[in-house]
Design an enzyme around this catalytic site. Structure first.
Site, mmCIF file in Angstrom:
data_model
loop_
_atom_site.group_PDB
_atom_site.id
_atom_site.type_symbol
_atom_site.label_atom_id
_atom_site.label_comp_id
_atom_site.label_asym_id
_atom_site.label_seq_id
_atom_site.Cartn_x
_atom_site.Cartn_y
_atom_site.Cartn_z
ATOM 1 N N ARG A 61 1.111 -1.151 0.087
ATOM 2 C CA ARG A 61 -0.109 -0.111 0.175
ATOM 3 C C ARG A 61 0.954 1.258 -0.003
ATOM 4 N NH1 ARG A 61 -2.164 -3.397 3.886
ATOM 5 N NH2 ARG A 61 -4.015 -4.415 3.450
ATOM 6 N N LYS B 207 -2.527 -0.429 8.069
ATOM 7 C CA LYS B 207 -3.895 -0.538 7.887
ATOM 8 C C LYS B 207 -4.234 -1.554 9.104
ATOM 9 C CE LYS B 207 -8.009 -1.855 5.009
ATOM 10 N NZ LYS B 207 -8.604 -2.267 3.544
ATOM 11 N N HIS C 290 -3.371 1.339 -5.717
ATOM 12 C CA HIS C 290 -4.222 0.154 -5.890
ATOM 13 C C HIS C 290 -4.064 -0.848 -6.985
ATOM 14 C CE1 HIS C 290 -5.314 0.311 -1.444
ATOM 15 N NE2 HIS C 290 -6.018 -0.840 -1.407
ATOM 16 N N HIS D 36 -3.166 -9.153 4.172
ATOM 17 C CA HIS D 36 -4.709 -8.978 4.377
ATOM 18 C C HIS D 36 -4.777 -9.558 5.803
ATOM 19 C CE1 HIS D 36 -6.137 -8.714 -0.001
ATOM 20 N NE2 HIS D 36 -6.014 -7.306 0.716
ATOM 21 N N TYR E 25 -11.540 -9.677 -5.613
ATOM 22 C CA TYR E 25 -10.859 -10.199 -6.919
ATOM 23 C C TYR E 25 -11.006 -11.175 -7.790
ATOM 24 C CZ TYR E 25 -7.780 -6.594 -4.369
ATOM 25 O OH TYR E 25 -7.175 -5.741 -3.524
#
Length: 410
Positions: A249, A274, A347, A373, A382
């Protein structure tokens, strides 16, 4: 207004600017503004806001006022706090903008309480808190514009007019409604009856996820050609290498420090902004070489330990906005994604890595680990871009009677 401190110490400011590589034109503007302030030294001045308003009254040139606003803010920052300018542009005479600052005290209290509640609840991502509080503030501002001074006086039609127009067409998304709900749910602690009542009036909106855009093979090839050219600075090249080959990111690239690169073990280690989870990725040769060249040749010497530093002086850690600007610049140089509606954010590179991994039958938990994640389910959106496997699920239409003209090609 007392200007003794500025009169006695302004040479320190100029000396600092010379030592830190400020341009001669910038130093000249500071010298000129300081001289004018000290020569005028009006009795009517009580603050730097008065000083700026004076120059605003005697000048109609917007360019002149723009640089004066910046320079006077820097002088104020130095004079009152004895701190040197660092691009913060902190000016007491600039009115804060945004819906929150136009709210009455009761509505402002709800926003303030939400922010405190979100921190207690463990919401770690600042952008989430900012987004939800902003949506709450614009919602309250809308109600205030309709004449509602508190939640008790709000009607259902007032609330619905924020989300739907007169023909019931959608004005704001389900995501916006969700953010408003978050603020109101927090407000139950201080105004239970009113917040619960407004929550009942909020419309039930269906959340629609847009199709995820991915880079095409042709676009990826053009980006690789750009990276092999000399069109980019070493810093921008290294940033794009990280985006293309790691899928990090933008915020995580900004937060990388010199210790994040383990040269002995050929890996990159970081704590994600995040999820706050640790992540370790392999340091590919092309990425490592780009980082090495940047650190050794181009990275400015400064007190900051972060990996990427601003090129402009005074040098500071890179901002997320700069990462976006680098990507935008690269797409322009590569002449890709130039059409209206084409996504150009960072992204896209995460989407590209995910789609390639799915295409190669990589297990979802493995993809989640690579992308950092917190849950394997985060990869599910996705799956809609996995055209290679989606085509395998398509049903044959051979058994259905279709007119020959349907597939006729001129």
């Amino acid at each position: 207004m007392e200007l003794t401190n500025l009169r006695q110490h302004h040479e320190e400011l100029i000396y600092h600017m010379k030592n830190y590589g400020y341009s001669m034109s910038c130093i000249y503007m500071y010298k000129r503004q300081i001289r004018e302030i000290l020569e005028l030294d009006m009795d009517s001045w009580t603050s730097y806001k008065d000083i700026y308003q004076y120059f605003e009254s005697v000048s109609t040139n917007q360019k002149d006022l723009k640089w004066r606003r910046s320079v006077i803010g820097g002088i104020e920052y130095f004079d009152l706090n004895h701190l040197f300018p660092d691009r913060r542009r902190i000016c007491s005479f600039i009115e804060p903008k945004g819906a929150y600052y136009t709210l009455n005290p009761k509505f402002q209290q709800l926003i303030d309480h939400y922010k405190a509640y979100a921190e207690r609840a463990g919401k770690t991502k600042e952008t989430t808190i900012d987004s939800e509080s902003h949506c709450g503030a614009t919602f309250f501002y809308h109600l205030q514009q309709l004449g509602c001074s508190n939640l008790e006086s709000v009607t259902e039609s007032d609330i619905l007019s924020y989300f739907l127009d007169e023909s019931s067409a959608l004005l704001r998304s389900a995501g916006s409604c969700k953010n408003v709900k978050a603020v109101l749910k927090a407000g139950i602690e201080i105004n239970k009856a009113a917040c619960e009542r407004v929550l009942l009036f909020l419309p039930c909106l269906t959340e629609h996820r847009k199709n995820i855009q991915v880079l095409t093979d042709e676009e990826v090839e053009k980006i690789k050609q750009l990276l092999n050219s000399e069109c980019l600075s070493l810093r921008d090249n290294a940033v794009l290498q990280l985006l293309l080959y790691t899928g990090l990111r933008g915020i995580d690239i900004v937060n990388l420090n010199l210790q994040s690169i383990d040269w002995r073990r050929d890996c990159i280690r970081l704590v994600q902004s995040k999820t706050k989870a640790e992540l370790e990725l392999p340091l590919l040769p092309s990425v490592g070489n780009a980082l090495y060249d940047y650190i050794l040749t181009e990275r400015p010497h400064c007190a900051y330990d972060t990996l990427f530093i601003s090129a402009a002086v005074p040098h500071e850690s890179l901002k997320v906005q700069t990462i976006r600007w680098i990507v935008h610049k690269a797409f322009g140089l590569a002449k890709i994604r130039m059409n209206k509606g084409d996504r150009i954010g960072t992204h896209l590179f995460r989407h590209n890595i995910t789609s390639k991994l799915l295409e190669n039958n990589t297990a979802l938990p493995v993809i989640s680990n690579i992308l950092g994640h917190s849950s394997p389910r985060s990869v599910e959106p996705y799956l809609h871009t996995d055209f290679f496997h989606l085509k395998q699920c398509a049903l044959s239409i051979e058994e259905f009677p279709i007119r020959q003209e349907v597939f006729a090609i001129d």
